[in-house]
Design a protein around this motif. Sequence first.
Motif, PDB file in Angstrom:
ATOM      1  N   GLU A 141      13.322  16.085   6.764  1.00 29.34           N
ATOM      2  CA  GLU A 141      12.348  16.437   7.808  1.00 29.34           C
ATOM      3  C   GLU A 141      11.266  15.361   7.968  1.00 29.34           C
ATOM      4  O   GLU A 141      10.651  15.252   9.011  1.00 29.34           O
ATOM      5  N   ASP A 142      11.058  14.546   6.941  1.00 30.96           N
ATOM      6  CA  ASP A 142      10.056  13.476   7.031  1.00 30.96           C
ATOM      7  C   ASP A 142      10.418  12.371   6.045  1.00 30.96           C
ATOM      8  O   ASP A 142       9.978  12.363   4.900  1.00 30.96           O
ATOM      9  N   CYS A 143      11.215  11.435   6.520  1.00 31.99           N
ATOM     10  CA  CYS A 143      11.719  10.377   5.633  1.00 31.99           C
ATOM     11  C   CYS A 143      10.642   9.406   5.173  1.00 31.99           C
ATOM     12  O   CYS A 143      10.854   8.642   4.248  1.00 31.99           O
ATOM     13  N   GLU A 144       9.490   9.422   5.852  1.00 37.56           N
ATOM     14  CA  GLU A 144       8.442   8.434   5.511  1.00 37.56           C
ATOM     15  C   GLU A 144       7.694   8.821   4.239  1.00 37.56           C
ATOM     16  O   GLU A 144       7.095   7.991   3.567  1.00 37.56           O
ATOM     17  N   LYS A 145       7.701  10.099   3.934  1.00 35.56           N
ATOM     18  CA  LYS A 145       6.918  10.591   2.795  1.00 35.56           C
ATOM     19  C   LYS A 145       7.829  10.740   1.581  1.00 35.56           C
ATOM     20  O   LYS A 145       8.921  11.302   1.686  1.00 35.56           O
ATOM     21  N   LYS A 203      14.153   4.204   0.647  1.00 30.77           N
ATOM     22  CA  LYS A 203      13.751   2.875   0.175  1.00 30.77           C
ATOM     23  C   LYS A 203      14.173   2.666  -1.273  1.00 30.77           C
ATOM     24  O   LYS A 203      14.267   3.604  -2.065  1.00 30.77           O
ATOM     25  N   THR A 204      14.337   1.397  -1.620  1.00 28.44           N
ATOM     26  CA  THR A 204      14.809   1.048  -2.963  1.00 28.44           C
ATOM     27  C   THR A 204      13.686   0.383  -3.742  1.00 28.44           C
ATOM     28  O   THR A 204      12.732  -0.128  -3.152  1.00 28.44           O
ATOM     29  N   PRO A 205      13.806   0.317  -5.070  1.00 26.32           N
ATOM     30  CA  PRO A 205      12.821  -0.461  -5.826  1.00 26.32           C
ATOM     31  C   PRO A 205      12.911  -1.933  -5.441  1.00 26.32           C
ATOM     32  O   PRO A 205      13.944  -2.395  -4.957  1.00 26.32           O
ATOM     33  N   ALA A 206      11.834  -2.662  -5.673  1.00 23.91           N
ATOM     34  CA  ALA A 206      11.827  -4.068  -5.288  1.00 23.91           C
ATOM     35  C   ALA A 206      12.596  -4.932  -6.299  1.00 23.91           C
ATOM     36  O   ALA A 206      13.441  -5.737  -5.932  1.00 23.91           O
ATOM     37  N   ILE A 215       0.833  -1.196   0.000  1.00 21.93           N
ATOM     38  CA  ILE A 215       0.000   0.000   0.000  1.00 21.93           C
ATOM     39  C   ILE A 215       0.876   1.257   0.000  1.00 21.93           C
ATOM     40  O   ILE A 215       0.656   2.193  -0.764  1.00 21.93           O
ATOM     41  N   GLU A 216       1.886   1.252   0.851  1.00 25.41           N
ATOM     42  CA  GLU A 216       2.726   2.460   0.981  1.00 25.41           C
ATOM     43  C   GLU A 216       3.702   2.635  -0.160  1.00 25.41           C
ATOM     44  O   GLU A 216       3.924   3.740  -0.634  1.00 25.41           O
ATOM     45  N   ASP A 217       4.328   1.543  -0.591  1.00 29.27           N
ATOM     46  CA  ASP A 217       5.470   1.639  -1.538  1.00 29.27           C
ATOM     47  C   ASP A 217       5.116   1.114  -2.926  1.00 29.27           C
ATOM     48  O   ASP A 217       5.982   0.584  -3.616  1.00 29.27           O
ATOM     49  N   ASP A 218       3.890   1.299  -3.352  1.00 32.10           N
ATOM     50  CA  ASP A 218       3.439   0.725  -4.629  1.00 32.10           C
ATOM     51  C   ASP A 218       4.331   1.136  -5.806  1.00 32.10           C
ATOM     52  O   ASP A 218       4.608   0.320  -6.695  1.00 32.10           O
ATOM     53  N   ILE A 219       4.819   2.374  -5.807  1.00 31.83           N
ATOM     54  CA  ILE A 219       5.631   2.864  -6.935  1.00 31.83           C
ATOM     55  C   ILE A 219       6.918   2.056  -7.059  1.00 31.83           C
ATOM     56  O   ILE A 219       7.443   1.869  -8.147  1.00 31.83           O
TER      57      ILE A 219
END
Lengths: 526, 199
Positions: free
Chosen positions: A270-274, A375-378, A132-136
């Motif tokens: 400032e916000d690594c999650e986004k 994060k990296t691509p899968a 859900i979060e990392d679909d791209i």
Amino acid sequence: MKDNRINGADELEKELRNKMSELSSNVDCFEKISARAFPETDQDFSDSELTVSDLENVTGRRRAVPVLKWVSIAAAAVVCIGVLPRTVFFQEFMADLGTDSNRKYRDMISEIQRETEVNDYKVYDMPLSEYIEDDILISPLYSCPFEAENTDDINVRVFVREIEGVLTNQIYAVEYTGDYNESNFLAAAESKAKFTNKDIEAIGDISTEVNDYKAYRAACNAFTGDKYALLVDEDGKRATAASFAYVHIFKYDDVVKTLQTQVLYCNYDEDCEKYYYDMMTSCYDEELGGLVEYILPEADKLWKTSLNYDGSDAMPEENKSAFNRKDFFADAAEYEDLTETLSWYEPYNLADEALVDDKVQTMRFSENSAVKTFKTPADSSIKAAMRMYEPYITHFSYDSQSDPTIDISIDGRDEQIIVHSGNIEGDFAELGKKTEKTTNAAEFSGDLFAEEQEQMQKNAEINRQIHEAALKSEEIRKQEENASQAYEQSKDEILIINDDEKTSQPYNAFIFSTDQSFVLSSGEQE
Amino acid sequence: MDAETKLLSGGDGAIFTNVLNKEQSFSNEEDNTVNRLIISCRNSKESLNTLYTMFKDSVFAVAFGITSDYHLAEDCVIETFVRLTQVKKFSPKKGDGKGFILTIARNVALELRRRHKREVSNFIIQSYGEAEKTVEDSIYINQLLKYLNEKQRETVILHCCAELTFRQIAKIMKCPETTAKSRYQKAISILKEKAGEQQ
């Protein structure tokens, strides 16, 4: 209790439904309900337009039809249309519909099992929350087709068809709990694109060479280095940025094309999650003899269906991805004369082969005592070609004894990738490499033309300036770090003296008064 | 499809597939009728009678699933429909009528069960209906569902007997949709396992 008829979920459900229906058929309590709900009320059930009142209306004028009469007529219509059919054949009708939806789900599961046995598929397996979060990073053209608020112990397996080793847009996804077997499936989804043998024959030769150039130029336009040689965007916000590109075969409306997609994405300290991303797709135009931009169809037209276990719709109403679209590629014409001030390196090209798997990984960078994640691509092939961007002077501040390392977290274990100066790519990075080679050649042959000597001197001068600038920014960064550490230390020694309640206490270096002014003193104070 | 040499427009777009088919359009029409009946049943015995005929079985199933007692479940049915006539806040445009009625039924059943201090694990029927068939069916259902916990039981009843979707179940039981789905899956696998053992 023994019951040989119960055999399978459908039969269980049917048995339970039938028994409950038999039991409830004995319930007949409407009289009691109406006695309580409408005590001492005389309802007019007449559906005739002529009432006693009307018959006694000697003036002949019709009275206004009471509202209740129309409600009765409406209720009668509802009974005739909505209730009687329900009690007679509606149950069978709904049962048929229910079976039909369930059948679609079962057909989809059968198709997934058949397809993945017969054809080549790349398989990605991850927690549902991650998809859900990392679909791209997993399926750049598709968002997660499942919804969930509580995703504990729920996983997704994504199947992407490959044709001659090239990814396509024929994709299936299965949501499951626990182990991956059919009894644990919760939902499934399929794409509209389905490749036939005829489609495959028509594809022809596929060139898998990717061109990252647009992504690189977009990165140079969007990011630059600050005085500390850290990557920032146009607003001065510190960021981490990367791009990846891949070739894929795309089918839409019965037309098949080989496309190249480049993705540039970043997050901010400032916000690594986004994350923020943009995507650009191109294809080869035979008439023009080159790559032209290709506009992808809207994302909601690519999934065919997503169904729950019971045949109901599972497609989410809202996209909860951590990735937000941003116009990195939008103004391509504006940066024709752009100075390419970024360098890049390909971390997974430098990594141990064992690190290059088909999962989203989290990289950790240490910078000024802070830890950033990225994060990296899968996909393993896409991961291997992934580029990380940095200001061109960054790596010049390191000597070969202290090459920066990137920590990678993979399935809970910690790994490292070391990035040497020689691994950096980009125009400025090349200068350093040319200087080295030229010097070696001069020493070896002892015979250079005057022009080459002059060029060598110029390159050396540029190199020296770059190195000085890098050292300067490193110095500034260290000074700031020291100041920060001094401040932290001083906080331990500070005693707050309240103006109203002065107490006699020994103190060491700094005193804060209640008006927040800062006083340097020592000794005792009352 | 044509490849166009113009800029790719950016922008977020929710990805969804609108699967609108015959059964959904029929269902929407039915929902509107139910909603209108709920509003009108305050003053109309006919509307109440219609709702009673439509939902008596589902309401009873929900009530029996919670109370495990035929008579208590019958009392729940009466109480549910009486309360329906006293409802003041229900929007016919936005409300899910069926879900609304079953939520009332669930709350009433939980209240009655608490009042009569029956324990969930106690499936002994304390008072029997006069008809033997009623007793037999009650015992059968309770025996069938006795290996499930309270939430699993409710989920199975709401899905099988009240024919609710997982989304509707999640709303009534105030839990995430995935939890409703996985509870149901688990419950069915338990029932299948027990049914297999008993054969």
